[in-house]
Structures are given as structure tokens and as C-alpha cells.
Motif scaffolding. Sequence first.
Motif, short mmCIF file in Angstrom:
data_model
loop_
_atom_site.label_atom_id
_atom_site.label_comp_id
_atom_site.label_asym_id
_atom_site.label_seq_id
_atom_site.Cartn_x
_atom_site.Cartn_y
_atom_site.Cartn_z
N ASN A 268 -16.48 1.35 11.13
CA ASN A 268 -16.62 2.46 10.18
C ASN A 268 -15.49 3.48 10.28
O ASN A 268 -15.65 4.63 9.86
CB ASN A 268 -17.97 3.15 10.31
CG ASN A 268 -19.12 2.23 9.99
OD1 ASN A 268 -18.99 1.31 9.18
ND2 ASN A 268 -20.26 2.45 10.64
N VAL A 269 -14.37 3.08 10.87
CA VAL A 269 -13.16 3.91 10.87
C VAL A 269 -12.00 3.03 10.44
O VAL A 269 -11.90 1.88 10.87
CB VAL A 269 -12.88 4.50 12.27
CG1 VAL A 269 -11.53 5.21 12.29
CG2 VAL A 269 -13.99 5.47 12.67
N THR A 270 -11.14 3.55 9.58
CA THR A 270 -10.00 2.79 9.07
C THR A 270 -8.70 3.40 9.56
O THR A 270 -8.52 4.62 9.48
CB THR A 270 -10.02 2.76 7.54
OG1 THR A 270 -11.25 2.17 7.09
CG2 THR A 270 -8.85 1.95 6.99
N SER A 271 -7.82 2.56 10.08
CA SER A 271 -6.48 2.99 10.49
C SER A 271 -5.49 1.92 10.05
O SER A 271 -5.53 0.79 10.54
CB SER A 271 -6.42 3.19 12.01
OG SER A 271 -5.13 3.63 12.40
N ILE A 272 -4.63 2.27 9.11
CA ILE A 272 -3.71 1.29 8.52
C ILE A 272 -2.28 1.82 8.59
O ILE A 272 -1.94 2.82 7.95
CB ILE A 272 -4.08 1.00 7.05
CG1 ILE A 272 -5.51 0.47 6.96
CG2 ILE A 272 -3.10 0.00 6.46
CD1 ILE A 272 -5.96 0.17 5.53
N PRO A 273 -1.41 1.18 9.38
CA PRO A 273 0.00 1.57 9.40
C PRO A 273 0.75 0.99 8.21
O PRO A 273 0.45 -0.11 7.75
CB PRO A 273 0.50 0.95 10.72
CG PRO A 273 -0.39 -0.24 10.93
CD PRO A 273 -1.73 0.10 10.32
N ALA A 274 1.70 1.74 7.71
CA ALA A 274 2.52 1.29 6.58
C ALA A 274 3.99 1.57 6.88
O ALA A 274 4.34 2.67 7.31
CB ALA A 274 2.09 1.99 5.30
N THR A 275 4.82 0.58 6.67
CA THR A 275 6.24 0.69 6.97
C THR A 275 6.98 1.34 5.81
O THR A 275 6.69 1.07 4.64
CB THR A 275 6.84 -0.69 7.25
OG1 THR A 275 6.13 -1.31 8.31
CG2 THR A 275 8.31 -0.61 7.62
N PHE A 276 7.94 2.21 6.13
CA PHE A 276 8.77 2.82 5.09
C PHE A 276 10.21 2.93 5.57
O PHE A 276 10.50 2.78 6.77
CB PHE A 276 8.23 4.18 4.66
CG PHE A 276 8.35 5.27 5.70
CD1 PHE A 276 9.42 6.15 5.70
CD2 PHE A 276 7.36 5.44 6.69
CE1 PHE A 276 9.51 7.18 6.65
CE2 PHE A 276 7.45 6.46 7.62
CZ PHE A 276 8.53 7.32 7.61
N LEU A 277 11.11 3.15 4.63
CA LEU A 277 12.53 3.34 4.94
C LEU A 277 12.79 4.83 5.08
O LEU A 277 12.56 5.60 4.14
CB LEU A 277 13.41 2.77 3.83
CG LEU A 277 14.92 2.87 4.04
CD1 LEU A 277 15.34 1.99 5.21
CD2 LEU A 277 15.67 2.48 2.76
N ARG A 278 13.26 5.21 6.25
CA ARG A 278 13.60 6.61 6.50
C ARG A 278 15.11 6.79 6.30
O ARG A 278 15.91 6.13 6.95
CB ARG A 278 13.18 7.02 7.90
CG ARG A 278 13.46 8.47 8.24
CD ARG A 278 12.59 8.88 9.41
NE ARG A 278 13.10 10.01 10.12
CZ ARG A 278 12.50 10.56 11.17
NH1 ARG A 278 11.35 10.05 11.61
NH2 ARG A 278 13.00 11.61 11.79
#
Length: 283
Positions: A268-278
Motif C-alpha cells: 500500500n505504498v508506491t515508490s517509482i524511480p524515473a530516469t531523466f536527462l540532467r
Amino acid sequence: MVTEPATKKRARPVNPNKALWEKGDFTRIASSMRGSGEALVQELAITNDMEVLDLGCGDGTTALPAAQLGANVLGVDIARNLVEAGNARAQRLGLTNCRFQEGDATDLHEIEDESFDLVVSIFGAMFAPKPFDVAKEVVRVTRPGGRIVMGNWIPNDPTLVAQILKISSSYSPPPPEGFISPLTWGVEENVIERFTAAGVPGEKISFRRDTYTFNFPGRPSEFLAEFRTYYGPTMNAFEAAAANGRETELQKELEALFDAQNESPIENVTSIPATFLRVTVAT
């Protein structure tokens, strides 16, 4: 006596980008991004009285932490509701050194040349049309010796946001002629071309992959419901899918995505990493 007909007021043309981000309530999505916003700002070497522009600022996910570190921050966003939410958050926090105003990243005419030591745009200016105009304006308002830092989602990246946008586009009508995908800001060659056209030498532009983590106090399906209800691009995709009888298909595809991307070990907890260009540009 012949009277002249009353002159009709001309309706202002709709700005599609403004309409997109005023649709729903992006603050609901931004609340899941606060921790990563604060962490990113901590890395920007912000000092007291530094002049900072946060472009496409939303309700202040990076603007407010920058102000808390002592910078004088102006947040600019095209969406009126997000500007109002940002000013309300700054007021609640007692931050007199942070204010928000409406503006368009393609035309910052209300801002003087060389006004800021640091210009930040995290998943903001990338969504504005006319990317060469965006780069030109960002460079114009940055002082010599200053910095520009952008965070941009990457096309075809396997992580959350790029996949949401990819899936959503497959259910939506074709974009208008001349449309340039915001994800083109996630391609290094495009970024170099745009900033060099604005007068920045290529060697002053650097890149690295980074991660933003979405944290939500609920199941992935509940987090998806936030996007469906409050995130403009996903809202539009569901409307188009419903018109074509594909709403359930889109729901299932996105549910599978959110479930697969969730890395939280807690039920019941969501943690989603997302990659981006810095992107970092030295002016």
C-alpha cells in the motif's frame, strides 16, 4: 437613422500548452515529487541572495527549497492555478523571498536581460513549444558566469514518465502539424543544437542521467488514479480512448506499467524511480 452594429469582442486564441497544464490539478502529482525536488536543489550550490528563476515551476517543488536555502526565487509557470498554488505555499511557509507569476517560457518579455545567477527548469520548459525560442530566452535572462539547469524526460526511456507519455500518445489523435515532442529535450544532440543557436559554446553544455523518485502513500493503482484524474496528458489520453471505446485497454496498460515500476517493499505504498536527462549550461 442607421445605427452601426455593435463590435463583437474577439475571443482570445486558446494557448494549448496553457490549457493542458491548467487542466486537472498538477499539484496532486507534484506532491509525490517533493523529496526528489529537495534533493536536487541541495546539489545546486545555492547561496544566500542568489537570484534564481524556476521556469515551468509548477507549485514550487524546486522553487521553494531554493528559497529555503536563502536564494531570491522567482517561479514562472504558464498555468494560473499552479502559480496561485505556489504563492499560497510560499505564504504558508513564510518565504518572503519567493514569488510566483504567470509566464511563457518561449517569451519572457517581462524579465530583463541577465537577471538571474541560476535558471532551473525541471520537467517544465521542456513542454513549451518552440524549443529554440525557449533556449534563447533562458540564455538571455541568465547572467554571464551563471548556470542553467534543466531536467528533461528521455524519449523511449523504459522508466515511468517516458512510458506514460508514450502509451498516452498511442491512444491520442495525431499531434498538429509542426508539433515538436517535448521529449526531444531528452536527446543530447537536440539540446546542444538549441543552446549553441542561442550563443552558448558546445563545451559549456554537459549532461548526466539522474533519477526522480515518485513516492505515493497508496497502491500503484491509486497512484495511477491520480494521473488519470489530475495530470493533463493522461486526462487527454483517457478522453480520446473513451471516444474510441479503448478506455479499459488504456487503463489495463497503465496499471501494468505502474505495477511493474513500483519498487516499494511496503504494501500500500508506491515508490517509482524515473530516469531523466540532467542538463547543465554554463553561460
